[in-house]
Structure formats: C-alpha cells, structure tokens
Design a protein around this motif. Structure first.
Motif, PDB file in Angstrom:
ATOM      1  N   MET A  53      -0.619  31.958  -0.394  1.00  0.00           N
ATOM      2  CA  MET A  53      -0.998  30.586  -0.090  1.00  0.00           C
ATOM      3  C   MET A  53      -0.543  30.230   1.320  1.00  0.00           C
ATOM      4  O   MET A  53       0.551  30.591   1.740  1.00  0.00           O
ATOM      5  CB  MET A  53      -0.355  29.616  -1.077  1.00  0.00           C
ATOM      6  N   THR A  54      -1.379  29.503   2.029  1.00  0.00           N
ATOM      7  CA  THR A  54      -1.033  29.032   3.366  1.00  0.00           C
ATOM      8  C   THR A  54      -1.414  27.572   3.495  1.00  0.00           C
ATOM      9  O   THR A  54      -2.229  27.044   2.724  1.00  0.00           O
ATOM     10  CB  THR A  54      -1.768  29.837   4.453  1.00  0.00           C
ATOM     11  N   LEU A  55      -0.850  26.903   4.469  1.00  0.00           N
ATOM     12  CA  LEU A  55      -1.168  25.499   4.710  1.00  0.00           C
ATOM     13  C   LEU A  55      -2.658  25.338   4.976  1.00  0.00           C
ATOM     14  O   LEU A  55      -3.225  26.024   5.824  1.00  0.00           O
ATOM     15  CB  LEU A  55      -0.381  24.981   5.919  1.00  0.00           C
ATOM     16  N   ASP A  56      -3.285  24.449   4.245  1.00  0.00           N
ATOM     17  CA  ASP A  56      -4.671  24.086   4.520  1.00  0.00           C
ATOM     18  C   ASP A  56      -4.706  22.809   5.347  1.00  0.00           C
ATOM     19  O   ASP A  56      -5.267  22.794   6.437  1.00  0.00           O
ATOM     20  CB  ASP A  56      -5.450  23.888   3.222  1.00  0.00           C
ATOM     21  N   HIS A  57      -4.101  21.742   4.839  1.00  0.00           N
ATOM     22  CA  HIS A  57      -4.052  20.521   5.645  1.00  0.00           C
ATOM     23  C   HIS A  57      -2.945  19.576   5.202  1.00  0.00           C
ATOM     24  O   HIS A  57      -2.452  19.648   4.082  1.00  0.00           O
ATOM     25  CB  HIS A  57      -5.408  19.806   5.633  1.00  0.00           C
ATOM     26  N   LEU A  58      -2.551  18.721   6.131  1.00  0.00           N
ATOM     27  CA  LEU A  58      -1.653  17.604   5.875  1.00  0.00           C
ATOM     28  C   LEU A  58      -2.496  16.355   5.687  1.00  0.00           C
ATOM     29  O   LEU A  58      -3.537  16.198   6.326  1.00  0.00           O
ATOM     30  CB  LEU A  58      -0.695  17.388   7.050  1.00  0.00           C
ATOM     31  N   VAL A  59      -2.034  15.450   4.825  1.00  0.00           N
ATOM     32  CA  VAL A  59      -2.782  14.222   4.537  1.00  0.00           C
ATOM     33  C   VAL A  59      -2.027  13.027   5.110  1.00  0.00           C
ATOM     34  O   VAL A  59      -0.919  12.700   4.671  1.00  0.00           O
ATOM     35  CB  VAL A  59      -2.988  14.039   3.027  1.00  0.00           C
ATOM     36  N   TYR A  60      -2.650  12.390   6.101  1.00  0.00           N
ATOM     37  CA  TYR A  60      -2.073  11.206   6.753  1.00  0.00           C
ATOM     38  C   TYR A  60      -2.949  10.020   6.365  1.00  0.00           C
ATOM     39  O   TYR A  60      -4.039   9.821   6.912  1.00  0.00           O
ATOM     40  CB  TYR A  60      -2.063  11.419   8.266  1.00  0.00           C
ATOM     41  N   ALA A  61      -2.499   9.252   5.378  1.00  0.00           N
ATOM     42  CA  ALA A  61      -3.289   8.153   4.836  1.00  0.00           C
ATOM     43  C   ALA A  61      -2.995   6.861   5.591  1.00  0.00           C
ATOM     44  O   ALA A  61      -1.879   6.647   6.069  1.00  0.00           O
ATOM     45  CB  ALA A  61      -2.992   7.973   3.354  1.00  0.00           C
ATOM     46  N   THR A  62      -3.993   6.000   5.672  1.00  0.00           N
ATOM     47  CA  THR A  62      -3.851   4.774   6.453  1.00  0.00           C
ATOM     48  C   THR A  62      -4.781   3.685   5.939  1.00  0.00           C
ATOM     49  O   THR A  62      -5.876   3.987   5.446  1.00  0.00           O
ATOM     50  CB  THR A  62      -4.173   5.057   7.937  1.00  0.00           C
TER      51      THR A  62
END
Length: 207
Positions: free
Chosen positions: A1-10
C-alpha cells in the motif's frame, strides 16, 4: 500500500484553493463533481501517484440527502481530515484487515467526470469508517481507470506527514493490521493529521 491522496476539506473550496496558491505558488487543478454527495474537488500533485484533494460544497448541486462526507457541513475552516492508500485488490485487502482485527468497512462504488469529460470510476472503503477519526487511512482501488495524477497535475512536495494521537501504540496497531504505511506518530491529547507541503513560493502546513 502507498499513499494515494490526502483529504483537505473546506467549507469554501475556491477560497482555500486561493490561499494555498498564495502560500505555495501552485494553482490547484479542477477535479470534478461528486453527483448526489453535494461536493466538488480540486487537486495538487504530491509526486508520483500521490496528490492532495481539496474538497468542499458544490453550489451547483442540490443539498444532498445526507450530510456531506469529511464533516464538510460542520467545518468553519479548512482541515486535513483524512488520507487514502491505494490497493490493487480492494476485497482482498479488506479481508486481510478483518482477519487481523481491523474492519475498514464495506467497499462501495464511486465515480465522477473529469474536466475532459472522461468518467472516472473507483471503489473505496467508507471514509467515515476510517479509524481514530480518520488517522487510519481508507482504502481506494482505481481498477482500470486512469489515475488522477496521470493528467499532469500542478505539483508541490509533501515534505512531511505526521499523525498525532493520545495513544500512539493503539493507532500503530490498527495501521499495521490494515497493512498501511506508518508515518511518524506523536503523542498529543487531540487526534489530528499534519502535513507540510513545499511549492515554488514557500510552505503550507495543513492540519
């Protein structure tokens, strides 16, 4: 497994994208809309197949029947609320995690249109089910769909990613049961993620 994405909600996608552009010198690319969920996103590449997803309300959609994902309806400002790791066989990854004592939730189908008009489809485990308030990543499987980073996203560098938790050993155990990468863990009273991004104009610290 590797990082796919970070979620920055706003609560305000355009304002948050403008602030990141000011800090980093990188303009987030238009992503797309999530039909029925009341959200849309913009994207910044983080190198390789990793990216930052900025996600917020979509004013062109009707109010969704259920609360928007990632606590968007509760937010008064942007927040780094979670992260995803990519897998090639989602059902097998879920089964392995459950056998080790961690349940990432039941996979579901998702889709959106890219600006090009192409339909992107993927499967993921529900982000709301991600353990420790989103410190444990949810799983995503893009199948045969062209990955969002393949479109040539504007780039920033992910300099660091840190997970803070009052009981880091418990968090580590669930990360290892899932089979996820284990970023640096620190002990703090309130669980949260912190990411540092570096762009042509400087740095942005996301929490």
């Amino acid at each position: 497994m590797t990082l796919d994405h970070l979620v920055y909600a706003t609560p305000d996608l355009d304002a948050t994208a403008a602030e990141l552009e000011r800090l980093l010198g990188v303009r987030a690319a238009t992503g797309g809309r999530h039909p029925g969920l009341g959200t849309r996103n913009r994207l910044i590449g983080l190198g390789g197949r990793g990216y930052l997803e900025l996600i917020g309300p979509d004013p062109e959609q009707e109010e969704p029947a259920a609360p928007r994902w990632f606590r968007i309806d509760e937010l008064t400002g942007p927040a780094l609320v979670g992260w995803a790791v990519t897998v090639e066989d989602l059902d097998a990854a879920v089964a392995r995690a459950r056998a080790r004592g961690y349940d990432p939730g039941e996979p579901r189908e998702m889709s959106r249109r890219a600006p090009s008009g192409d339909l992107l489809t993927w499967r993921l485990t529900p982000p709301r089910h991600a353990g420790h308030g989103g410190l444990v990543p949810f799983l995503i499987d893009w199948g045969t769909t062209r990955h969002p980073t393949a479109s040539g996203l504007p780039q920033a560098e992910l300099t660091s990613l840190t997970l803070a938790h009052p009981h880091p050993a418990r968090l580590r155990a669930d990360l290892e049961s899932l089979g996820a990468p284990v970023p640096p863990l620190v002990q703090e009273p309130t669980p949260h993620l912190t990411a540092t991004l570096t762009g042509p104009s400087g740095q942005a610290v996301l929490t």
